[in-house]
Design a protein around this motif. Structure first.
Motif, PDB file in Angstrom:
ATOM      1  N   ASN A 198      25.193  70.251  20.026  1.00  0.00           N
ATOM      2  CA  ASN A 198      26.280  70.014  19.070  1.00  0.00           C
ATOM      3  C   ASN A 198      26.389  71.124  18.032  1.00  0.00           C
ATOM      4  O   ASN A 198      27.488  71.509  17.621  1.00  0.00           O
ATOM      5  N   THR A 256      34.711  68.007  20.268  1.00  0.00           N
ATOM      6  CA  THR A 256      33.973  67.491  19.108  1.00  0.00           C
ATOM      7  C   THR A 256      34.190  65.996  18.893  1.00  0.00           C
ATOM      8  O   THR A 256      33.817  65.470  17.844  1.00  0.00           O
ATOM      9  N   ARG A 272      26.436  64.092  25.723  1.00  0.00           N
ATOM     10  CA  ARG A 272      25.960  65.460  26.007  1.00  0.00           C
ATOM     11  C   ARG A 272      24.865  65.446  27.075  1.00  0.00           C
ATOM     12  O   ARG A 272      23.926  66.261  27.049  1.00  0.00           O
TER      13      ARG A 272
END
Length: 298
Positions: free
Chosen positions: A14, A40, A45
């Motif tokens: 991130n 975003t 992830r």
């Protein structure tokens, strides 16, 4: 997934997720805004974390693997933007936020997906240029890029998406259902692990075992998603439930029922864990990750 290593690697991704996007002329700033919006918006992830973890597992440098990890997330996000379009799954919610085309329109959403896909390969090949004086590293980078290209393309994710669309409204065999799941979802997971292993200089046996783990994990992950689409809560998942049923998609619960699907999920999770057991503490992260992803349906 609350494992400290997962949290650390996810945070690393991130932190650097936007670092490898190319500079976009201000005249096309809407394109960048649309790409950034979906990148975003959150998410597990999972794929970039797996790539970094595989690199570390094989003794590599996670910092060197970062462009490849972020590239994988660019590819995954592009696929979600396109999946959500009216021509595909026609979803209006993703990661708890309005889907890209609901904010920017269908045309810009298409281009944002295209932009993310091309940006992924720009990021990876730009890093590859740094390896020209080191033949060993250059070979690792080339193999990693090839794995990601193969897993995301017409021999992987895109092939699975095509088969998924073409089998809507008609029953398919278990063999075809596994083909859809292994390619649509599993292939990019497998490629992420293999790419990380290559960047970490994995030997052949370790590469094979990590690949086996990723194959079990990828199929288990999609079966869990199938179950969550039926029984999950929208506010927890960040997307609308019941979409598969509405579109008459072939899923494990639709073909085999919830109980058999849950049993298959447990079987695949146990197989993934067994692959990592010989590595004991070194493989504990991968074992814990497999168990955690399966627990989402409980």
């Amino acid at each position: 997934m609350n494992h400290p290593e997962y949290i650390r690697l996810k945070g690393l991704v991130n932190e650097h997720l936007l670092d490898f996007l190319p500079e976009i002329d201000n005249k096309s700033i809407t394109l960048y805004d649309s790409m950034k919006y979906s990148l975003t918006a959150g998410g597990k992830r999972l794929r970039p974390v797996l790539l970094l973890a595989a690199c570390n597992f094989c003794g590599g440098d996670e910092r060197r693997a970062l462009p490849y990890a972020c590239a994988v997330e660019y590819i995954h996000t592009y696929s979600l933007i396109h999946d959500d379009l009216p021509a595909m799954d026609n979803d209006d919610l993703r990661r708890g936020k309005p889907t890209n085309h609901k904010v920017y329109g269908e045309a810009i959403a298409l281009l944002a997906g295209d932009g993310l896909l091309s940006s992924a390969f720009e990021a990876m090949t730009k890093d590859m240029f740094l390896c020209f004086d080191d033949p060993a590293q250059l070979k690792q980078s080339t193999r990693a890029i090839h794995e990601i290209a193969k897993g995301s393309g017409c021999r992987g994710m895109v092939a699975g998406q095509c088969a998924d669309l073409e089998t809507e409204n008609r029953q398919c065999s278990r063999e075809m259902l596994d083909y859809i799941h292994i390619n649509k979802t599993g292939s990019l997971i497998i490629s992420s692990v293999r790419a990380g292993a290559y960047l970490g200089s994995a030997d052949i046996n370790t590469l094979e075992e990590l690949s086996n783990y990723a194959e079990y994990l990828g199929l288990a992950f999609q079966i869990a998603d199938d179950l969550l689409d039926v029984y999950g809560q929208e506010d927890v998942m960040g997307k609308r439930a019941g979409v598969d049923l509405e579109r008459h998609k072939n899923t494990y619960p639709a073909l085999y029922g919830a109980e058999a699907s849950q049993a298959r999920l447990r079987e695949l999770t146990a197989a993934a864990v067994r692959v990592m057991e010989p590595y004991e503490e070194r493989g504990s992260f991968f074992a814990a990750l497999a168990a955690s992803l399966a627990e989402r349906t409980e």
